[in-house]
Design a protein around this motif. Sequence first.
Motif, short mmCIF file in Angstrom:
data_model
loop_
_atom_site.label_atom_id
_atom_site.label_comp_id
_atom_site.label_asym_id
_atom_site.label_seq_id
_atom_site.Cartn_x
_atom_site.Cartn_y
_atom_site.Cartn_z
N MET A 54 37.68 39.43 36.21
CA MET A 54 37.97 40.84 35.97
C MET A 54 39.11 41.28 36.87
O MET A 54 39.40 40.66 37.88
CB MET A 54 36.73 41.70 36.21
CG MET A 54 36.20 41.69 37.59
SD MET A 54 34.71 42.70 37.67
CE MET A 54 34.34 42.52 39.39
N VAL A 55 39.74 42.36 36.46
CA VAL A 55 40.84 42.96 37.21
C VAL A 55 40.33 44.29 37.75
O VAL A 55 39.94 45.16 36.98
CB VAL A 55 42.07 43.20 36.29
CG1 VAL A 55 43.19 43.89 37.05
CG2 VAL A 55 42.53 41.89 35.67
N ARG A 56 40.30 44.42 39.05
CA ARG A 56 39.84 45.67 39.67
C ARG A 56 41.03 46.62 39.79
O ARG A 56 42.02 46.31 40.44
CB ARG A 56 39.23 45.39 41.03
CG ARG A 56 38.56 46.61 41.63
CD ARG A 56 37.72 46.29 42.83
NE ARG A 56 36.51 45.54 42.53
CZ ARG A 56 35.41 46.06 42.01
NH1 ARG A 56 35.36 47.34 41.70
NH2 ARG A 56 34.34 45.31 41.79
N THR A 61 36.68 51.08 38.87
CA THR A 61 37.32 50.77 37.58
C THR A 61 37.68 49.30 37.51
O THR A 61 38.41 48.79 38.36
CB THR A 61 38.59 51.62 37.40
OG1 THR A 61 38.25 53.00 37.54
CG2 THR A 61 39.21 51.39 36.04
N VAL A 62 37.16 48.63 36.50
CA VAL A 62 37.51 47.23 36.26
C VAL A 62 37.93 47.07 34.81
O VAL A 62 37.53 47.84 33.94
CB VAL A 62 36.35 46.25 36.58
CG1 VAL A 62 35.98 46.30 38.04
CG2 VAL A 62 35.16 46.51 35.70
N ARG A 63 38.75 46.07 34.57
CA ARG A 63 39.17 45.71 33.22
C ARG A 63 39.10 44.20 33.10
O ARG A 63 39.08 43.47 34.09
CB ARG A 63 40.61 46.18 32.95
CG ARG A 63 40.80 47.67 32.94
CD ARG A 63 40.13 48.31 31.75
NE ARG A 63 40.37 49.73 31.66
CZ ARG A 63 39.55 50.67 32.11
NH1 ARG A 63 38.43 50.33 32.72
NH2 ARG A 63 39.84 51.94 31.98
N TYR A 64 39.07 43.74 31.87
CA TYR A 64 39.00 42.31 31.57
C TYR A 64 40.15 41.95 30.65
O TYR A 64 40.42 42.67 29.69
CB TYR A 64 37.67 41.97 30.87
CG TYR A 64 36.47 42.26 31.73
CD1 TYR A 64 35.92 41.28 32.55
CD2 TYR A 64 35.87 43.52 31.73
CE1 TYR A 64 34.82 41.54 33.34
CE2 TYR A 64 34.76 43.79 32.52
CZ TYR A 64 34.25 42.80 33.32
OH TYR A 64 33.17 43.05 34.11
N ARG A 65 40.81 40.85 30.94
CA ARG A 65 41.85 40.36 30.03
C ARG A 65 41.16 39.73 28.82
O ARG A 65 40.18 39.00 28.96
CB ARG A 65 42.72 39.33 30.73
CG ARG A 65 43.67 39.92 31.72
CD ARG A 65 44.63 38.87 32.27
NE ARG A 65 45.53 39.49 33.21
CZ ARG A 65 45.29 39.61 34.51
NH1 ARG A 65 44.18 39.13 35.02
NH2 ARG A 65 46.15 40.21 35.29
#
Length: 79
Positions: A54-56, A61-65
């Motif tokens: 994951m990208v913090r 707030t986190v996002r996933y590619r």
Amino acid sequence: MAERPLSEFSRRFSDPPALPSGNELLSRTQVEKEFGLTRSFLQKCAWRGDGPAMVRLGYRTVRYRRADIVAFINEMREL
């Protein structure tokens, strides 16, 4: 100062550049809708440290590619 034609302005600023395929950042809700991995599953994996990368983006707030989610699902299928 000469005014630029509207068509030139709209060409330059109409669409942001697209991210390369697989690098789109998805929220947990988007991952759930598209891939069926629930938000709670993703949260538990993040806490344990064994889920998809994951990208913090901030404290909460986190996002996933997209490519990381696909790779994680394929990896789980091989087990």
